[in-house]
Enzyme design. Structure first.
Site, PDB file in Angstrom:
ATOM      1  CG  PHE A 187      40.099  38.490  37.815  1.00  0.00           C
ATOM      2  CD1 PHE A 187      40.003  39.059  36.548  1.00  0.00           C
ATOM      3  CD2 PHE A 187      40.889  37.358  37.978  1.00  0.00           C
ATOM      4  CE1 PHE A 187      40.672  38.493  35.458  1.00  0.00           C
ATOM      5  CE2 PHE A 187      41.567  36.789  36.898  1.00  0.00           C
ATOM      6  CZ  PHE A 187      41.451  37.356  35.642  1.00  0.00           C
ATOM      7  CG  ASP A 190      35.679  36.077  41.756  1.00  0.00           C
ATOM      8  OD1 ASP A 190      35.039  35.272  41.051  1.00  0.00           O
ATOM      9  OD2 ASP A 190      35.118  36.942  42.465  1.00  0.00           O
ATOM     10  NE  ARG A 250      32.031  38.933  50.245  1.00  0.00           N
ATOM     11  CZ  ARG A 250      31.470  39.081  49.038  1.00  0.00           C
ATOM     12  NH1 ARG A 250      32.230  39.224  47.970  1.00  0.00           N
ATOM     13  NH2 ARG A 250      30.162  39.087  48.890  1.00  0.00           N
ATOM     14  CB  CYS A 273      30.963  33.419  37.539  1.00  0.00           C
ATOM     15  SG  CYS A 273      31.684  34.754  36.596  1.00  0.00           S
ATOM     16  CG  ASP A 319      39.565  44.815  38.941  1.00  0.00           C
ATOM     17  OD1 ASP A 319      38.837  43.924  39.410  1.00  0.00           O
ATOM     18  OD2 ASP A 319      39.267  45.467  37.919  1.00  0.00           O
ATOM     19  CB  SER A 320      41.773  45.435  34.090  1.00  0.00           C
ATOM     20  OG  SER A 320      40.423  45.046  34.163  1.00  0.00           O
TER      21      SER A 320
END
Ligand code: SAH
Length: 388
Positions: free
Chosen positions: A223, A292, A207, A332, A245-246
């Site tokens: 995301f 991300d 960030r 990740c 984002d979903s």
């Protein structure tokens, strides 16, 4: 005295302070209660340490102390060592949201403890750690005196241990939402029903990076969950930051984080959409794209499909970024290591026909330490790409 005895030649990992004992490495197990702590010996009878055992899991044992150290004393000391590490690096006046305990990364198998201002959130992934919870709660409560201690043990991995998902208030009052500070920036953290224990603490350093490189840019944060990258981009001088984002709940949380930071509606749009589809739509013009995604490979068998997914979104992102521009891309998944992820990004760039250069590499934030003896604690990796 009862003990677990390893097969000849199968004691090397434990001697090297790796925490996991796979069932195939065990020669003898006495009768024991699932979750019980047992001494662990090699085939010659030497004491290697203590582990808690769960016969249901393929990771049958998890070491909680090595050598002759008493197991419960080791847990207490590892908790104290974990707190000492964080005290060294964090000033609560600017950052009061942090991971205090990072499971095997701090020598505490299956235990995560996150602090959000004065609310402590615990997450246990294993039966043995569930049984040690009173000791953990007592030690952390004394050291931190939190307003509340919540449990968010809602990990799919618990199923393999034969455990239910648990959401509970262990001490104090229930708390749904807490306002935290990270590097001086306020965010809302949803403790009830949020993702992870509430916030993606592992991306703190990324960030800062976004904040440092966003000036004058049009950012597309995919995301986005809490919208934290969008907030940082705007605070760093981005012209706008759009978020995708979903999850509609995530986009509403992101909106709240914009409001909390005084960022008006001209600062960006929130799209509740699937990134795979969104990236195929005719484009808005952005010159800084952030990817991300959640872990596409949760186990080794998923790696091939996961790489296909990573390649897809990276190809689409690399194709659409305005040059000269930036793409900050993450994985990740522990099972997709940095070398493999770099290969995927290389293939994505080649297929997109773009020139891409890696400017920087990123890992999980420093309150997510990687245990050198236990490489599975290493999971987050990212590249900052320059596309021209
Ligand atoms: N960057 C975020 C954390 C990302 S977590 C932050 O700073 O807080 C991954 C997010 O991806 C989750 O919020 C999840 O809802 C979202 N997600 C998962 N699959 C998705 C998809 N196919 N399209 C869009 N969003 C998706």
């Amino acid at each position: 005295m009862k003990a677990a005895v390893l097969k000849p030649g199968r004691d090397k990992a434990v001697r090297n302070r790796h925490h996991w004992i796979f069932s195939g490495a065990i020669r003898d197990l006495p009768d024991f209660e699932p979750g019980e702590i047992l001494p662990v010996r090699d085939a010659g009878g030497d004491l290697l340490g203590h582990a808690f055992f769960n016969p249901r899991s393929s990771i049958a044992g998890r070491m909680i102390s090595f050598g002759s150290e008493a197991p419960e004393a080791a847990v207490r000391e590892n908790l104290e060592r974990a707190l000492a590490l964080r005290r060294t690096f964090f000033d609560p006046v600017v950052t009061n949201a942090l991971r205090l305990v990072n499971a095997e990364g701090d020598g505490l198998p299956g235990l995560v403890a996150d602090l959000y201002d004065d609310v402590l959130v615990l997450q246990s992934a294993t039966l043995g750690m569930d049984k040690l919870k009173p000791l953990v709660v007592d030690t952390l409560a004394r050291a931190l005196e939190p307003r509340a201690i919540l449990e968010r043990s809602d990990l799919p991995a618990r199923r393999e241990e034969g455990l239910d998902q648990v959401e509970a208030v262990l001490a104090g009052e229930p708390v749904d939402r807490v306002r935290v500070l990270e590097n001086g920036v306020p965010y809302w953290v949803n403790l009830a029903g949020g993702q992870k224990t509430g916030f993606y603490l592992d991306q703190r350093e990324s960030r800062q990076l976004v904040r440092a490189h966003a000036a004058g840019r049009k950012v597309l944060n995919m995301f986005a969950y809490s919208g934290s990258f969008s907030v940082c981009a705007l605070l760093g001088g981005a012209v706008r930051a759009d978020s995708v984002d979903s999850s509609a709940a995530a986009m509403s949380l992101a909106q709240d984080n914009f409001d909390l930071n005084g960022l008006g509606s001209e600062s960006g749009t929130f799209f509740t959409a699937d990134v795979f589809e969104f990236l195929r739509e005719p484009t808005l013009e952005h010159d800084f794209l952030i990817l991300d995604p959640p872990a596409f490979a949760k186990k080794r068998a998923d790696v091939v499909a996961a790489c296909r997914g990573y390649k897809d979104i990276n190809r689409l992102a690399l194709k659409r970024v305005r040059a000269p521009g930036l793409v900050l891309t993450f994985s990740c998944s522990h099972f997709v290591d940095e070398g493999l992820f770099r290969q995927v990004v290389f293939e994505a760039a080649a297929e997109a026909g773009r020139r891409a250069r890696i400017l920087q590499r990123h890992r999980q934030a420093l309150d997510h330490p990687v245990n050198v003896y236990h490489p599975e604690t290493d999971y987050l990796k990212g590249f900052l790409l320059y596309v021209d």
